[in-house]
Design an enzyme around this catalytic site. Structure first.
Site, PDB file in Angstrom:
ATOM      1  CB  VAL A  76      -0.953   0.002   1.201  1.00  0.00           C
ATOM      2  CG1 VAL A  76      -1.682   1.338   1.314  1.00  0.00           C
ATOM      3  CG2 VAL A  76      -1.952  -1.138   1.081  1.00  0.00           C
ATOM      4  CB  ALA A  77       3.842   2.157   2.012  1.00  0.00           C
ATOM      5  CB  ILE A  79       0.072   2.257  -4.397  1.00  0.00           C
ATOM      6  CG1 ILE A  79       0.025   0.732  -4.547  1.00  0.00           C
ATOM      7  CG2 ILE A  79      -0.848   2.934  -5.412  1.00  0.00           C
ATOM      8  CD1 ILE A  79      -1.316   0.124  -4.211  1.00  0.00           C
ATOM      9  CD  GLU A  81      -2.065   6.746  -0.911  1.00  0.00           C
ATOM     10  OE1 GLU A  81      -2.152   7.893  -0.442  1.00  0.00           O
ATOM     11  OE2 GLU A  81      -2.209   5.718  -0.255  1.00  0.00           O
ATOM     12  CG  ASP A 123      -8.462  18.414 -47.436  1.00  0.00           C
ATOM     13  OD1 ASP A 123      -8.137  17.762 -48.438  1.00  0.00           O
ATOM     14  OD2 ASP A 123      -9.102  19.467 -47.485  1.00  0.00           O
TER      15      ASP A 123
END
Length: 373
Positions: A76-77, A79, A81, A123
């Site tokens: 978790v740490a 990741i 955030e 074009d």
């Protein structure tokens, strides 16, 4: 849905919305990050295997769960955030910079898509350009087939305003090949210049209209009293010719020609224009500035093709201009009762009538970019 438009609608409905380049890279980053964190957490959990049996945990299972929670906390740490906030802020700053450049940003995600773009397909004709073709350069032959008389032309529309560099009053009569050049591009031409609200427009192909406008620019170097007709000078130069038949353009021979009768000599003359590589290859002679007609050899053709390549490298559409005095079977052509008239409807026979022309010059045509492009 069984109509052609229905099939198009069905094909459009089957198109899947692709993720933006940034979304794809973030997904790839997330996958890699998840795998790395997973491996690290597993290693952390396994490294503490001996500590599972520590009496403080009151059992191996509780020890196992304790270090599993440590590994999960580590995951978790790890990741980032703040990544979504950083990306959103970066895109917002990019959109702000684009707005300062007077760009309309409907979706913030398009900012990063543009940042990943290597090629933009757009074009061109009438969008980036004016769709009013103009002759930018043309060259004739001087004292020999490899000594070129180069001219640049100013002007960016169908208006016959602009100058021809190096052109002097009287050159239209002094330079015999220039007179032939003008006669050829006017007669071998199906475009029509029209005057509308004090402005010239065209009916027909823009390329052919550009050639007629070029001839009208030559009027300022002549002392003729002309009418207000948009094609007055071209008609003046070709008043001694009568068109007999047009050999329409075909992709196979890459050329177009017109058979005319010279009312002064009562002889037929063919005027040609087309792809330089084709006409130069089939040409046997060139006409010089003094009207002398001299033969072309292989080395001469190579140098002329190099001249064409140089023009084309500037983004110009190149055309070769030529004519034929000896028209072979068409020498005595007058109308559709001629024995060879039926062959003029056969595309495969047209190239035979156009063999061995006399080269007059090369012209470079451009569709000018719009202002600000």
């Amino acid at each position: 849905m069984n109509t052609e438009i229905g099939k198009i609608q069905a094909a459009l409905a089957d198109i899947e919305n692709e993720e933006s380049p940034l979304s794809q890279r973030l997904n790839e980053f997330g996958d890699v990050l998840a795998k790395i964190i997973g491996v690290i957490c597993l290693l952390v959990w396994l490294v503490n295997f001996r500590n599972f049996f520590d009496p403080v945990h009151k059992g191996a299972i509780r020890g196992c769960l304790y270090y599993f929670k440590v590994a999960v906390a580590l995951a978790v740490a790890a990741i980032p955030e703040g990544l979504p906030a950083v990306i959103t802020t970066s895109l917002a700053l990019g959109a702000r910079r684009m707005v300062k450049q007077q760009a309309i940003v409907r979706k913030i995600a398009t900012v990063e898509t543009l940042g990943c773009t290597n090629v933009i397909c757009s074009d061109k004709t009438g969008t980036l350009t004016t769709n009013e073709m103009v002759v930018r350069e043309f060259c004739l032959f001087g004292d020999n087939p490899t000594r070129f008389l180069d001219y640049t032309v100013s002007g960016v529309s169908f208006q016959p305003t602009g100058e021809v560099s190096g052109m002097q009053k009287g050159d239209i009569d002094n330079l015999k090949n220039l007179r032939l050049f003008c006669e050829s591009v006017v007669l071998n031409n199906q475009a029509v210049l029209l005057k509308k609200d004090d402005k010239l427009t065209k009916s027909g192909l823009p390329t052919e209209a550009a050639l007629k406008v070029l001839v009208e620019k030559f009027a300022q170097y002549d002392n003729q009293n002309l009418s207000a007709d948009p094609e007055a000078y071209g008609k003046f130069l070709t008043q001694n010719y009568q068109k007999l038949v047009t050999l329409e353009f075909t992709p196979e021979r890459k050329a177009m020609s017109v058979l005319c009768q010279n009312l002064q000599t009562n002889k037929n003359v063919m005027f040609l224009k087309g792809a330089p590589e084709r006409l130069i290859k089939s040409a046997a002679q060139v006409v010089l500035k003094n009207g002398e007609i001299v033969p072309l050899d292989k080395d001469d053709k190579i140098q002329i093709l190099q001249k064409v390549k140089k023009m084309a490298s500037k983004g110009y559409r190149t055309l070769a201009i030529a004519y034929k005095e000896n028209c072979g079977q068409l020498d005595d052509y007058k109308d559709s009762t001629h024995p060879s008239h039926s062959r003029l409807a056969l595309c495969e026979d047209l190239a035979e009538f156009e063999q061995d022309p006399i080269l007059i010059g090369i012209v470079g045509i451009q569709d000018p970019p719009r202002e600000g492009v």
